[in-house]
Design a protein around this motif. Structure first.
Motif, PDB file in Angstrom:
ATOM      1  N   ALA A 204      15.840 -46.468 -65.088  1.00 57.16           N
ATOM      2  CA  ALA A 204      16.961 -45.552 -65.319  1.00 57.16           C
ATOM      3  C   ALA A 204      18.290 -46.260 -65.105  1.00 57.16           C
ATOM      4  CB  ALA A 204      16.843 -44.344 -64.383  1.00 57.16           C
ATOM      5  N   HIS A 205      18.335 -47.160 -64.143  1.00 57.55           N
ATOM      6  CA  HIS A 205      19.558 -47.928 -63.882  1.00 57.55           C
ATOM      7  C   HIS A 205      19.946 -48.760 -65.096  1.00 57.55           C
ATOM      8  CE1 HIS A 205      22.390 -50.466 -61.561  1.00 57.55           C
ATOM      9  NE2 HIS A 205      21.917 -51.445 -62.333  1.00 57.55           N
ATOM     10  N   GLU A 206      18.982 -49.445 -65.694  1.00 54.14           N
ATOM     11  CA  GLU A 206      19.288 -50.280 -66.862  1.00 54.14           C
ATOM     12  C   GLU A 206      19.718 -49.427 -68.053  1.00 54.14           C
ATOM     13  OE1 GLU A 206      19.765 -53.215 -66.301  1.00 54.14           O
ATOM     14  OE2 GLU A 206      18.734 -53.329 -64.376  1.00 54.14           O
TER      15      GLU A 206
ATOM     16  N   PHE B 102      27.405 -50.000 -59.543  1.00 52.16           N
ATOM     17  CA  PHE B 102      27.418 -48.751 -58.786  1.00 52.16           C
ATOM     18  C   PHE B 102      27.408 -47.541 -59.714  1.00 52.16           C
ATOM     19  CE2 PHE B 102      29.594 -51.226 -55.224  1.00 52.16           C
ATOM     20  CZ  PHE B 102      28.429 -51.307 -54.472  1.00 52.16           C
ATOM     21  N   ASN B 103      28.177 -47.626 -60.783  1.00 51.83           N
ATOM     22  CA  ASN B 103      28.243 -46.516 -61.731  1.00 51.83           C
ATOM     23  C   ASN B 103      26.920 -46.319 -62.452  1.00 51.83           C
ATOM     24  OD1 ASN B 103      28.921 -45.749 -64.869  1.00 51.83           O
ATOM     25  ND2 ASN B 103      30.218 -44.612 -63.451  1.00 51.83           N
ATOM     26  N   ALA B 104      26.253 -47.420 -62.811  1.00 52.97           N
ATOM     27  CA  ALA B 104      24.954 -47.320 -63.481  1.00 52.97           C
ATOM     28  C   ALA B 104      23.928 -46.660 -62.569  1.00 52.97           C
ATOM     29  CB  ALA B 104      24.471 -48.700 -63.911  1.00 52.97           C
ATOM     30  N   SER B 105      23.976 -46.979 -61.282  1.00 54.22           N
ATOM     31  CA  SER B 105      23.052 -46.363 -60.324  1.00 54.22           C
ATOM     32  C   SER B 105      23.337 -44.875 -60.163  1.00 54.22           C
ATOM     33  CB  SER B 105      23.151 -47.066 -58.965  1.00 54.22           C
ATOM     34  OG  SER B 105      22.633 -48.378 -59.039  1.00 54.22           O
ATOM     35  N   THR B 106      24.612 -44.518 -60.107  1.00 53.12           N
ATOM     36  CA  THR B 106      24.990 -43.108 -59.990  1.00 53.12           C
ATOM     37  C   THR B 106      24.498 -42.317 -61.193  1.00 53.12           C
ATOM     38  OG1 THR B 106      26.967 -43.645 -58.693  1.00 53.12           O
ATOM     39  CG2 THR B 106      26.924 -41.503 -59.787  1.00 53.12           C
ATOM     40  N   ARG B 107      24.684 -42.885 -62.383  1.00 51.61           N
ATOM     41  CA  ARG B 107      24.206 -42.235 -63.605  1.00 51.61           C
ATOM     42  C   ARG B 107      22.687 -42.089 -63.565  1.00 51.61           C
ATOM     43  NH1 ARG B 107      28.034 -42.492 -67.973  1.00 51.61           N
ATOM     44  NH2 ARG B 107      29.848 -43.767 -67.449  1.00 51.61           N
TER      45      ARG B 107
ATOM     46  N   HIS C   8      17.330 -55.953 -67.184  1.00 51.88           N
ATOM     47  CA  HIS C   8      18.750 -55.924 -67.532  1.00 51.88           C
ATOM     48  C   HIS C   8      18.934 -55.257 -68.910  1.00 51.88           C
ATOM     49  CE1 HIS C   8      17.247 -59.526 -69.612  1.00 51.88           C
ATOM     50  NE2 HIS C   8      18.242 -59.354 -70.469  1.00 51.88           N
ATOM     51  N   TYR C   9      20.181 -54.894 -69.162  1.00 53.75           N
ATOM     52  CA  TYR C   9      20.546 -54.375 -70.481  1.00 53.75           C
ATOM     53  C   TYR C   9      21.403 -55.417 -71.168  1.00 53.75           C
ATOM     54  CZ  TYR C   9      23.138 -51.865 -74.092  1.00 53.75           C
ATOM     55  OH  TYR C   9      23.710 -51.492 -75.283  1.00 53.75           O
ATOM     56  N   ASP C  10      21.062 -55.764 -72.391  1.00 58.78           N
ATOM     57  CA  ASP C  10      21.810 -56.744 -73.178  1.00 58.78           C
ATOM     58  C   ASP C  10      22.680 -55.995 -74.186  1.00 58.78           C
ATOM     59  OD1 ASP C  10      22.760 -58.694 -74.890  1.00 58.78           O
ATOM     60  OD2 ASP C  10      20.905 -59.850 -74.870  1.00 58.78           O
ATOM     61  N   PRO C  11      24.001 -55.924 -73.936  1.00 59.48           N
ATOM     62  CA  PRO C  11      24.882 -55.168 -74.841  1.00 59.48           C
ATOM     63  C   PRO C  11      25.052 -55.823 -76.206  1.00 59.48           C
ATOM     64  CG  PRO C  11      26.169 -56.333 -73.190  1.00 59.48           C
ATOM     65  CD  PRO C  11      24.734 -56.492 -72.796  1.00 59.48           C
ATOM     66  N   ARG C  12      24.808 -57.127 -76.289  1.00 59.35           N
ATOM     67  CA  ARG C  12      24.951 -57.811 -77.590  1.00 59.35           C
ATOM     68  C   ARG C  12      23.822 -57.440 -78.533  1.00 59.35           C
ATOM     69  NH1 ARG C  12      25.158 -63.660 -75.060  1.00 59.35           N
ATOM     70  NH2 ARG C  12      23.438 -62.608 -73.982  1.00 59.35           N
ATOM     71  N   ASP C  13      22.594 -57.455 -78.013  1.00 63.69           N
ATOM     72  CA  ASP C  13      21.428 -57.132 -78.840  1.00 63.69           C
ATOM     73  C   ASP C  13      21.036 -55.662 -78.745  1.00 63.69           C
ATOM     74  OD1 ASP C  13      21.287 -59.767 -79.610  1.00 63.69           O
ATOM     75  OD2 ASP C  13      19.839 -60.304 -78.059  1.00 63.69           O
TER      76      ASP C  13
END
Length: 226
Positions: A97-99, A168-173, A70-75
């Motif tokens: 790449a998704h994360e 879905f957007n993260a996967s597309t990117r 996962h990606y943690d936007p806080r840290d």
């Protein structure tokens, strides 16, 4: 023996959730055994994409939880499971790449991600309190509490729905970057897409389950407050 017929409302979502979990497990297991031509690990791929996007300050950490990527936007940190962090497979490339896709969303203030991050603390509290308030309201025939419980749980449903475009957007990117940057080639891209599509279905199943549970709570509320 009493049977609560409202449980029937959950069966379709439960079946879809079971299928989605089976699908992601089988797909991930398949492509986690196929090495990429480039031979880069998930951590190397993540670092390369992050640096290419100018996200030099986003760290990459290894977590001990399988499929706990996962990606943690806080840290501002991308956390990768051991198989993804050190693996040089199609599955690890797709997941890494998704994360990073989420990190890029954060960089660009992608609105669904901003909304999801904003309501996350409320969801954490509301999801626990909703059922307690609801069933106390049912037990003591206090409609006000059942209504508050339903409202709290509705926030959880909103969170699940907002999660769908984020994922879905993260996967597309991710797929676009993997292909355009020459990280994966030909059938490797298709394999990564299958992994990410299977993962996306688990979020769809989660949203359906939350909606079904909300409908069930409303049905129970109507039954006990007639």
């Amino acid at each position: 023996m009493y049977f609560d017929s409202t449980y029937l409302l959950l069966i379709p979502a439960m079946l879809i959730a079971f299928w989605a979990q089976t699908k992601i497990n089988s797909t991930y297991n398949k492509y986690s055994k196929i090495r990429t031509v480039g031979g880069n690990t998930g951590a190397e791929i993540a670092r390369s994409i992050l640096d290419g996007a100018g996200l030099f300050d986003v760290r990459i950490e290894r977590t001990n939880t399988k499929l706990g990527d996962h990606y943690d936007p806080r840290d501002r940190v991308v956390r990768l499971s051991p198989e993804v962090y050190a693996g040089a497979t199609i599955a690890s490339a797709g997941v890494a790449a998704h994360e990073v896709g989420h990190a890029i969303q954060h960089q660009k203030s992608y609105k669904p991600l901003v909304l999801r991050t904003t309501i996350a603390p409320v969801v954490n509290i509301g999801s626990q309190a909703s059922m307690i308030l609801f069933f106390i309201g049912v037990l003591f025939s206090f409609k006000g509490l059942t209504t508050i419980g339903i409202i709290f749980f509705s926030v959880t449903v909103i969170y699940q729905l907002v999660t769908l475009p984020v994922e879905f957007n993260a996967s597309t990117r991710a797929l676009s970057i993997l292909k355009s940057n020459g990280i994966l080639y030909g059938d490797e891209v298709k394999g990564a897409q299958k992994v990410l599509d299977a993962a996306a279905m688990t979020y769809v199943a989660g949203a359906l389950m939350a909606i079904s549970q909300l409908v069930r709570l409303i049905a129970l509320s109507n039954r006990y407050n007639e």
